[in-house]
Design a protein around this motif. Sequence first.
Motif, PDB file in Angstrom:
ATOM      1  N   TYR A  41     -13.327  26.306 -23.171  1.00 39.47           N
ATOM      2  CA  TYR A  41     -11.961  26.328 -23.692  1.00 39.47           C
ATOM      3  C   TYR A  41     -11.768  27.431 -24.729  1.00 39.47           C
ATOM      4  CZ  TYR A  41     -11.509  21.440 -21.989  1.00 39.47           C
ATOM      5  OH  TYR A  41     -11.463  20.295 -21.239  1.00 39.47           O
ATOM      6  N   LEU A  42     -12.807  27.649 -25.527  1.00 34.22           N
ATOM      7  CA  LEU A  42     -12.673  28.543 -26.676  1.00 34.22           C
ATOM      8  C   LEU A  42     -12.637  30.007 -26.248  1.00 34.22           C
ATOM      9  CD1 LEU A  42     -15.173  26.865 -29.177  1.00 34.22           C
ATOM     10  CD2 LEU A  42     -12.771  26.328 -28.761  1.00 34.22           C
ATOM     11  N   TYR A  44     -13.683  33.099 -27.479  1.00 36.52           N
ATOM     12  CA  TYR A  44     -14.570  33.601 -28.525  1.00 36.52           C
ATOM     13  C   TYR A  44     -14.176  35.004 -28.980  1.00 36.52           C
ATOM     14  CZ  TYR A  44     -17.372  29.620 -27.071  1.00 36.52           C
ATOM     15  OH  TYR A  44     -17.796  28.340 -26.775  1.00 36.52           O
ATOM     16  N   LEU A  47     -11.349  34.633 -31.558  1.00 35.39           N
ATOM     17  CA  LEU A  47     -11.876  34.098 -32.816  1.00 35.39           C
ATOM     18  C   LEU A  47     -12.688  35.151 -33.569  1.00 35.39           C
ATOM     19  CD1 LEU A  47     -13.011  30.565 -31.567  1.00 35.39           C
ATOM     20  CD2 LEU A  47     -11.013  31.089 -32.978  1.00 35.39           C
ATOM     21  N   VAL A 257      -9.196  26.763 -32.862  1.00 37.87           N
ATOM     22  CA  VAL A 257     -10.170  25.959 -32.124  1.00 37.87           C
ATOM     23  C   VAL A 257      -9.547  24.645 -31.657  1.00 37.87           C
ATOM     24  CG1 VAL A 257     -12.324  24.644 -32.299  1.00 37.87           C
ATOM     25  CG2 VAL A 257     -12.200  26.955 -33.228  1.00 37.87           C
ATOM     26  N   PHE A 260      -7.138  25.284 -28.855  1.00 35.56           N
ATOM     27  CA  PHE A 260      -7.881  25.594 -27.627  1.00 35.56           C
ATOM     28  C   PHE A 260      -8.354  24.306 -26.952  1.00 35.56           C
ATOM     29  CE2 PHE A 260      -9.249  29.963 -29.433  1.00 35.56           C
ATOM     30  CZ  PHE A 260      -8.139  30.571 -28.871  1.00 35.56           C
TER      31      PHE A 260
END
Length: 375
Positions: A41-42, A44, A47, A257, A260
């Motif tokens: 889901y994240l 990266y 982020l 997060v 997400f």
Amino acid sequence: MEKKKDQIIAFFKKETVLCIAAVLAVISMFLVPPDREYLEYLDYRVLALLFCLMLVIAGLQSIGLFRYLGLELLKRTRSTRQLGLSLVGLCFFASMFITNDVALITFVPFAVMALTMAKEPGLLIPIAALQSVAANLGSMLTPIGNPQNLYLYTTFDIPMGTFLKYMLPLTLLSLLLLIAAILLLGKKPLETQGLETLPFPDRKKLALHLLLFLVCAACVLRLISWPVMLAVLTLALVIADRKLFRSVDYFLLLTFVCFFLFIGNTGRIPAVSSLVKTFLDTRELPAGVLLSQVISNVPAAILLSGFTENARALLYGVNIGGLGTLIASLASVISYRIYGSSKGARKGAYLKTFTVYNMVFLAVLYLAAMLLLSH
């Protein structure tokens, strides 16, 4: 016990969006129990980019670069009109590269100081309100101008040239509207001899932070991977200036997060996913604008992105949606707080002026976005 309750309430007021995102994420976990797919889901890259950009901008801010450049520019103004154009222009153009919230944190206090020293307190409310509008609209031109742009640019894998092509017409129209608004404020002679003088920032630190900014830009342009960028910045700042890690907004990263997780889980519930996609189809622009008014444009972008492929309309919706209510863009809340803490602040008058400017700009840009999307 009472003290703890007050602390919880204070935290919720300060980090409302994070709390809502966390609640949504937890609720979705009951519907879709945690498993290995959660790790997918994240985003990266988003982020990592947010984290690294916050570090670099904090570094440039810590050495006084933005304040130095702003003062040098203001010393060359000779009228209230030039001063207004300078103060609003600083937010508009700086936000394209240092993000809308950093532009406001840097230049709204600057406006308070400059207008106070120039004995023009009557201009403070319209100028501060227009600075908020300028930061939100200038930032929409580039992927690094605000978090929602960075997220959508990465999520939809939009080429840089295409992104700029999408956003340039609305950005130019915004600039014209801002100039017109400042011209309507009138013009009077101005004396800025009393402005303070700052030394040029430390050249070695400036070179380091500019080099690290270029590393981030290379990642944004997809010339290097996000793990390489993250490793280079982390290693460089651990050695050179580790206190900058305290300047990162970790709650913003945690908010991403949580959203997400919520979006990932929602997408695995066929009935809900299908319903939202059907409703959102061809309505990305109004949906982005309206949802932003309630939960602000960053979470609106994250929530809606999972249910549409129309990146352009969504970009327009959440960027224009930063106008309107005070909470439509969290950057606007920052400028309101800064103005509210100034001596003799008239919060009611500020909110009235802020709302008028925002609604006018929102109406004009919404119509322009509709015309652009129809061609």
